[in-house]
Design an enzyme around this catalytic site. Sequence first.
Site, short mmCIF file in Angstrom:
data_model
loop_
_atom_site.label_atom_id
_atom_site.label_comp_id
_atom_site.label_asym_id
_atom_site.label_seq_id
_atom_site.Cartn_x
_atom_site.Cartn_y
_atom_site.Cartn_z
N ASP A 316 0.93 -1.19 0.09
CA ASP A 316 0.13 0.03 -0.05
C ASP A 316 1.00 1.32 0.09
O ASP A 316 2.07 1.27 0.39
CB ASP A 316 -0.67 -0.05 1.28
CG ASP A 316 -1.78 1.17 1.44
OD1 ASP A 316 -2.38 1.58 0.51
OD2 ASP A 316 -1.81 1.69 2.60
N ASP A 509 -1.11 -0.36 6.06
CA ASP A 509 -1.18 0.31 7.37
C ASP A 509 -2.18 -0.02 8.04
O ASP A 509 -2.63 0.63 9.23
CB ASP A 509 -0.84 1.91 7.23
CG ASP A 509 -1.70 2.53 6.67
OD1 ASP A 509 -2.73 1.87 5.95
OD2 ASP A 509 -1.60 3.61 6.30
N ASP A 513 -7.40 -0.52 4.77
CA ASP A 513 -7.12 -1.76 3.86
C ASP A 513 -7.18 -3.06 4.61
O ASP A 513 -6.63 -4.00 4.19
CB ASP A 513 -5.52 -1.61 3.22
CG ASP A 513 -4.59 -1.05 4.18
OD1 ASP A 513 -4.67 -1.47 5.15
OD2 ASP A 513 -3.65 -0.43 3.73
P1 ADP Z 1 -3.80 4.70 0.05
O1 ADP Z 1 -4.44 3.79 -0.97
O2 ADP Z 1 -2.72 5.59 -0.77
O3 ADP Z 1 -3.78 4.33 1.17
P2 ADP Z 1 -6.41 5.72 0.56
O4 ADP Z 1 -7.40 4.55 -0.02
O5 ADP Z 1 -6.59 5.70 2.04
O6 ADP Z 1 -4.80 5.65 0.06
O7 ADP Z 1 -7.24 6.81 -0.17
C1 ADP Z 1 -7.32 7.16 -1.28
C2 ADP Z 1 -7.50 8.76 -1.70
O8 ADP Z 1 -8.61 9.10 -1.18
C3 ADP Z 1 -6.45 9.66 -1.01
O9 ADP Z 1 -5.40 10.03 -1.76
C4 ADP Z 1 -7.24 10.77 -0.94
O10 ADP Z 1 -7.35 11.59 -1.89
C5 ADP Z 1 -8.65 10.49 -0.66
N1 ADP Z 1 -9.06 10.49 0.97
C6 ADP Z 1 -9.27 9.27 1.55
N2 ADP Z 1 -9.45 9.37 2.92
C7 ADP Z 1 -9.49 10.92 2.81
C8 ADP Z 1 -9.97 11.77 3.86
N3 ADP Z 1 -10.38 11.47 5.20
N4 ADP Z 1 -10.06 13.18 3.68
C9 ADP Z 1 -9.64 13.36 2.60
N5 ADP Z 1 -9.31 12.77 1.42
C10 ADP Z 1 -9.38 11.56 1.69
MG MG Z 2 -4.01 3.29 3.30
#
Ligand code: ADP
Ligand code: MG
Length: 616
Positions: A316, A509, A513
């Site tokens: 991730d 993390d 996920d």
């Molecule tokens: P990653 O796969 O990199 O861990 P996430 O799936 O957690 O990323 O989130 C994907 C995208 O969704 C982030 O890059 C962000 O743009 C948006 N996002 C997710 N959660 C939030 C939040 N609480 N506030 C603002 N944007 C968010």
């Molecule tokens: Mg994440």
Amino acid sequence: MEKEQKKVIIRIALSAILFVAALIIESDYVKIPFLTIAYLISGWDVLWRSVRNVSRVYFLDEQFLMSIATLGAFAIGEYPEAVAVMAFYQIGELFQDIAVSKSRRSITALMDIRPDHAVVEYADGSVRTVAPDSVSVGSIIVVKPGEKIPLDGCVVSGYSAIDTSALTGESMPREVSAGDSVLSGTLNMSGMLRIRTSGSYGESTVVKIINLVENAETGKAKTEKFITRFARYYTPVVVAVAVLVAVVPPLITGGDWIEWLDRALVALVISCPCALVISVPLSFYAGIGCASRHGILIKGSNYLEILARADTIVFDKTGTLTNGDFYVTAVHPECVDSDRLLYLAACAERYSDHPVAVSLRKASGQNLDEAEVSDVRDFSGEGIFAKVEGHDVYAGNTRLMERAGVEARECDRIGTIVHVAVDGKYMGHIVISDSLKPESTESVKTLIRKGVSRIVMLTGDRQDVADSVARQAGIAEVYAGLLPVDKVRRMESLHSDSGYTGRVAFVGDGINDAPVLKMADVGIAMGAMGSDAAIEAADVVLMDDNPLKIPVSIDVSRKTMRIVRQNIVFAIGVKLIVLALGTAGLTGMWAAVFADIGVTVIAIFNAMRALYCSQR
Ligand code: ADP
Ligand code: MG
């Protein structure tokens, strides 16, 4: 030494005295009773257990083997041999006992992080020493240099270095001062600290870890299960072979019945499976112990087995390869000023644990406690919605803006873009950036060198951000813009690419996920100290955030598996040789006894090597 072990030593000594006396005294009238008593002293418990077990399904165990072998020796007049076999068997058992309890103790000692007291400071300045589980949340505790920190919390005053090695395997002490958070189970080294506790003892890091370690043995490796099953079928087969050895040759060749019975008894003694039954689980246990010394908690020996042969590792991005602490690099407001935009976004994110949320709260620099925030809805992989002071606030990526029905403005900056919409109107966006962990590149390189053939990065972030992180980390295969369900789908296709052979690892993390962590053949959670969900969902927990612990855990697993294999081959090999020699009449009962105990002892020592694995 334990009381049981002392008793066994006394019994063996008594029986040895009688044994020597019997050999010195010539008369049969004295000799036979002396040897019989010596035999009973050393072996009554083995005999008794075999008799008691006869009614059970799996009564053909090693105790049973020893009982018929020695009773058989008595029957054909080999009294000294019978006594010796029993006494040596007991010595071997004693030795195993000591080795097992020693290795267990050294593993538990590694995990000796349980605090036994906490010193609470009351409002009037008085202090009292109490049990850690009676301290309430928000109390002030005082920790002197040299003491374990009993509860998680935040430093109120004081300055010190903290030794976190028991938790993280990290040997460099961490400097802390007012405002820093500290974890229970770590050691305060240099200065007096006053800490405000942030949770109860039951939910503290130290308790979570102790629970993890104590339950680590529930997941059994295939090899381990195989050995248990093996012993179950093996012993009856050995007994059958021994019966054949005793009966068939004299019938066919008309040989000496006593001679062949003697050889059959030798076969029984040598065939005892204890070397495997003891050393295989011990090796796994030691491997898990070794990993925990490096701050890697492995929830069962089956995961050691999978890690050892993992060939696809999926990362991730946020919080795993990157630090996960975003900082704001630009604010592009429309219709409002920057502070207002940040304020509204930060308020909406008030209850979120997502790294994006944490950074927005930090960047706003305003007091958010007063704001009225309600109706919070988390759109995993997209962003967040909340009612802030009567306004409908959406903060997240373009997908969330579509959901909110507003058009998001393009931005050409590289970075994660948090768009903000208020009451159905686009209000601008905030650009935030994250940085690669310094160890990520090295970790990926090491994994490739160790023969991991496929390394993949999954992320919900934008393609350009994902590409830039992947390039820096040295990862060629990237999938960006994924929602949590897309990650699950992608994981499924990675499984099918690898032919469902149980070799796919996922490192995350644990923030949104967890489904993928669970779905992987082995789910590795990073820096999971804060996140209960990750500790629950993961099979392997890396106590610190360091991606270099992934190659370390693979090393430990491979070494453990190597030791397990060596023990299996060695034990079965030696036994087959001595069995062949014994059946041919070339070696007698004594050689069999020594071979059996020798193999067991060597296998135990070999198993203990798994406890001392390399640093890297
Ligand atoms: P990653 O796969 O990199 O861990 P996430 O799936 O957690 O990323 O989130 C994907 C995208 O969704 C982030 O890059 C962000 O743009 C948006 N996002 C997710 N959660 C939030 C939040 N609480 N506030 C603002 N944007 C968010
Ligand atoms: Mg994440």
